[in-house]
Enzyme design. Structure first.
Site, mmCIF file in Angstrom:
data_model
loop_
_atom_site.group_PDB
_atom_site.id
_atom_site.type_symbol
_atom_site.label_atom_id
_atom_site.label_comp_id
_atom_site.label_asym_id
_atom_site.label_seq_id
_atom_site.Cartn_x
_atom_site.Cartn_y
_atom_site.Cartn_z
ATOM 1 N N GLU A 179 6.770 66.760 63.692
ATOM 2 C CA GLU A 179 6.466 67.239 65.036
ATOM 3 C C GLU A 179 7.250 68.517 65.290
ATOM 4 O O GLU A 179 8.312 68.728 64.706
ATOM 5 C CB GLU A 179 6.822 66.173 66.084
ATOM 6 C CG GLU A 179 8.260 65.702 66.017
ATOM 7 C CD GLU A 179 8.557 64.574 66.984
ATOM 8 O OE1 GLU A 179 7.835 64.467 67.986
ATOM 9 O OE2 GLU A 179 9.510 63.820 66.742
ATOM 10 N N ASP A 299 -2.624 76.204 51.472
ATOM 11 C CA ASP A 299 -3.149 75.500 52.653
ATOM 12 C C ASP A 299 -3.366 76.474 53.801
ATOM 13 O O ASP A 299 -3.026 76.189 54.953
ATOM 14 C CB ASP A 299 -2.201 74.382 53.068
ATOM 15 C CG ASP A 299 -2.872 73.366 54.003
ATOM 16 O OD1 ASP A 299 -4.121 73.276 53.985
ATOM 17 O OD2 ASP A 299 -2.163 72.678 54.753
ATOM 18 N N LYS A 301 -5.221 78.163 56.688
ATOM 19 C CA LYS A 301 -6.254 77.769 57.641
ATOM 20 C C LYS A 301 -5.820 78.277 59.011
ATOM 21 O O LYS A 301 -4.644 78.627 59.213
ATOM 22 C CB LYS A 301 -6.441 76.255 57.660
ATOM 23 C CG LYS A 301 -5.155 75.467 57.903
ATOM 24 C CD LYS A 301 -5.405 73.975 57.749
ATOM 25 C CE LYS A 301 -4.105 73.188 57.920
ATOM 26 N NZ LYS A 301 -4.326 71.724 57.752
ATOM 27 N N ASN A 304 -2.573 77.160 60.586
ATOM 28 C CA ASN A 304 -1.309 77.617 60.003
ATOM 29 C C ASN A 304 -1.081 79.116 60.196
ATOM 30 O O ASN A 304 -0.218 79.700 59.548
ATOM 31 C CB ASN A 304 -1.261 77.267 58.514
ATOM 32 C CG ASN A 304 -1.071 75.780 58.290
ATOM 33 O OD1 ASN A 304 -0.565 75.074 59.161
ATOM 34 N ND2 ASN A 304 -1.478 75.299 57.127
ATOM 35 N N ASP A 320 3.832 76.815 57.603
ATOM 36 C CA ASP A 320 3.550 75.562 56.888
ATOM 37 C C ASP A 320 3.408 75.782 55.390
ATOM 38 O O ASP A 320 2.308 75.850 54.842
ATOM 39 C CB ASP A 320 2.308 74.870 57.447
ATOM 40 C CG ASP A 320 2.326 73.376 57.128
ATOM 41 O OD1 ASP A 320 3.105 72.984 56.238
ATOM 42 O OD2 ASP A 320 1.587 72.614 57.746
ATOM 43 N N THR A 339 -6.670 71.505 52.735
ATOM 44 C CA THR A 339 -7.579 70.941 53.724
ATOM 45 C C THR A 339 -9.006 71.125 53.229
ATOM 46 O O THR A 339 -9.396 72.251 52.890
ATOM 47 C CB THR A 339 -7.375 71.651 55.070
ATOM 48 O OG1 THR A 339 -5.999 71.531 55.440
ATOM 49 C CG2 THR A 339 -8.236 71.027 56.157
#
Length: 491
Positions: A179, A299, A301, A304, A320, A339
């Protein structure tokens, strides 16, 4: 000489010494005891005035943390506080509730709107003000304060080493790997983002779900930290500090107040071509920097890609790196990760076989560019006539006319070159930067200004009236009555 004579003589000497001492003592007197101790006699004391009771200062019960430059942090001590923004804008009230509890309210006294957590309050109406609530002025996205209830003890749950330096505020986001929360550095009130990863939780998740959840392991968090420490680029998130506790990581990062690119695209149903060009140019520079340092993100996207603020033209930062891998020049990756919607064809075809290279990032950049310009994803499991895997492997996507009517052919051409299913023919970041669509000197100049700008620290705590700067706020144009920058003050 008789015994009586000796006694008499001794008494006489004692009296003589006593008188002598008395005569030289001034206003006071003294005597010598038989043991040789000096005894001083003082004048009678005078009665002093009663010691006044110390007036106990009111204890702070709340704090307003400024979210935008030009605003000040405020400590709330009195029962009522007013915030002025073009005259009296809103009032914060603390009232006694049931039993010994207190309730805090915010009242709207403005004509152009006060918003609480994105909801407009309404003139002469009030709403309860809870811990970590966001206050916006003029527009729901123009967030200027976050309220901290100092009577709560939620900070006590934090590790002492961390809470000695930072104050945790509202959540910014969450996912399977942790988080993210807003925090303020106590020394200077600087805003930061804190990524919290709970080790036991994710160790259990990895155990239960196996390889599918491997990206959530604490070793991947450590990898992300080590990668971020080595990177230094204005368009890549910067790590400020890391706290490694027995049961958790607390990773302090740059705060990007504009949120995720994904949310902006969804909210706007696609971006203007010129805005997309500015943001995408920064993405290309960031990924090029990664590749030059033998790092593949794996990753990429819109979730991010973070935005510095809510302005249309702003700085971006890629974040990330939990799935990143530092590679040698000839290394290939064989892990199926990332993803699904953004996976390159070779990832689906080559996992466990020949592997794949950092060209996968360029495919993901092509997907992001498509989404920004068109407002919808090129590949989706919602398409019924072909499954997601086959769509990606075959490079099957469509430029829906009504969504791409205002997009130039040059922009579409760059999309096609990045979404080439053959990684050997797919554009690299260098080739993309040299593409005709990116040859816009005004755009590059603006990007350089954004990247060169230094983040200013928040102003120190103050309870005095202060005038704000003359810079126009985002969304202020939505309210024609605002012809000049108003003043914020505390009454």
């Amino acid at each position: 000489m008789s015994k009586e004579t000796v006694t008499s003589t001794s008494q006489s000497q004692s009296q003589s010494q006593s008188q002598s001492a008395s005569s030289t003592s001034g206003t006071g007197s003294s005597s010598l005891s038989s043991a040789g101790t000096v005894i001083l006699d003082s004048n009678p004391t005078q009665d002093l005035a009663t010691i006044p009771e110390v007036e106990e200062l009111p204890k702070p019960w709340g704090r307003l943390w400024a979210l935008e430059k030009g605003f000040w942090n405020f400590v709330l001590k009195r029962k009522e506080h007013f915030k002025s923004y073009s005259k009296k804008h809103c009032r914060i009230i603390r009232e006694k509730g049931p039993g010994s509890t207190f309730v805090v309210f915010i009242e709207d006294h403005s004509s152009n709107g006060t918003f609480l957590n994105g909801q407009i309050i309404g003139k002469d109406r009030r709403l309860p003000l809870c811990n970590n609530a966001e206050i916006a002025i003029n527009h729901e996205l123009h967030k200027v304060f976050v309220f901290s209830d100092l009577t709560t003890d939620d900070q006590l749950n934090l590790p002492k080493e961390f809470r000695d330096k930072y104050i945790i505020s509202k959540p910014l986001g969450s996912g399977v790997c942790g988080e993210v929360k807003l925090a303020f550095e106590k020394a200077n009130c600087k805003k930061v983002a804190v990524k919290i990863v709970h080790k036991p939780k994710f160790a259990q998740l990895v155990s239960e779900r196996g390889d599918a959840a491997a990206k959530c392991s604490t070793s991947n968090v450590a990898t992300e930290v080590e990668i971020l420490k080595k990177l230094d680029h204005p368009c890549i998130i910067k790590i400020e500090e890391v706290f490694d506790f027995e049961d958790s990581f607390y990773i302090v990062l740059d705060l990007m107040e504009g949120g995720e690119l994904f949310d902006r695209v969804v909210r706007s149903k696609g971006l203007k071509e010129q805005t997309t060009k500015l943001l995408f140019y920064q993405m290309l520079l960031a990924v090029q920097y990664l590749h030059e340092n033998n790092i593949t993100h794996r990753d990429l996207k819109p979730e991010n890609v973070l935005l510095a603020n809510n302005e249309e033209n702003c700085l971006i930062k890629i974040t990330d790196f939990g799935l990143s891998k530092i590679l040698g020049e000839t290394s290939l990756m064989k892990t199926l990760c990332g993803t699904p919607t953004y996976l390159a064809p070779e990832v689906l075809l080559g996992a466990g076989a020949g592997g794949y290279s950092k060209a996968v990032d360029c495919w993901s950049l092509g997907v992001i560019l498509f989404i920004c310009l068109g407002g919808y994803p090129p590949f989706s499991d919602q398409i019924k006539d072909m499954n997601l895997r086959d769509q990606i492997i075959n490079g099957h996507y469509k430029f829906i006319p009504q969504c791409w009517a205002n997009v130039s052919e040059a922009a579409k051409d760059l999309v096609k070159r990045l979404l080439n299913v053959d990684p050997n023919k797919r554009f690299t970041t260098k080739e993309a930067l040299n593409h005709s669509w990116m040859q816009d000197e005004d755009m590059k100049k603006k990007a350089k200004q954004l990247m060169d700008a230094r983040t200013e620290l928040m102003l120190p705590l103050s309870t005095t009236d202060q005038s704000s700067t003359g810079r126009k706020r985002p969304h202020e144009e939505d309210h024609p009555s605002n012809t000049k920058r108003p003043t914020l003050s505390l009454h």
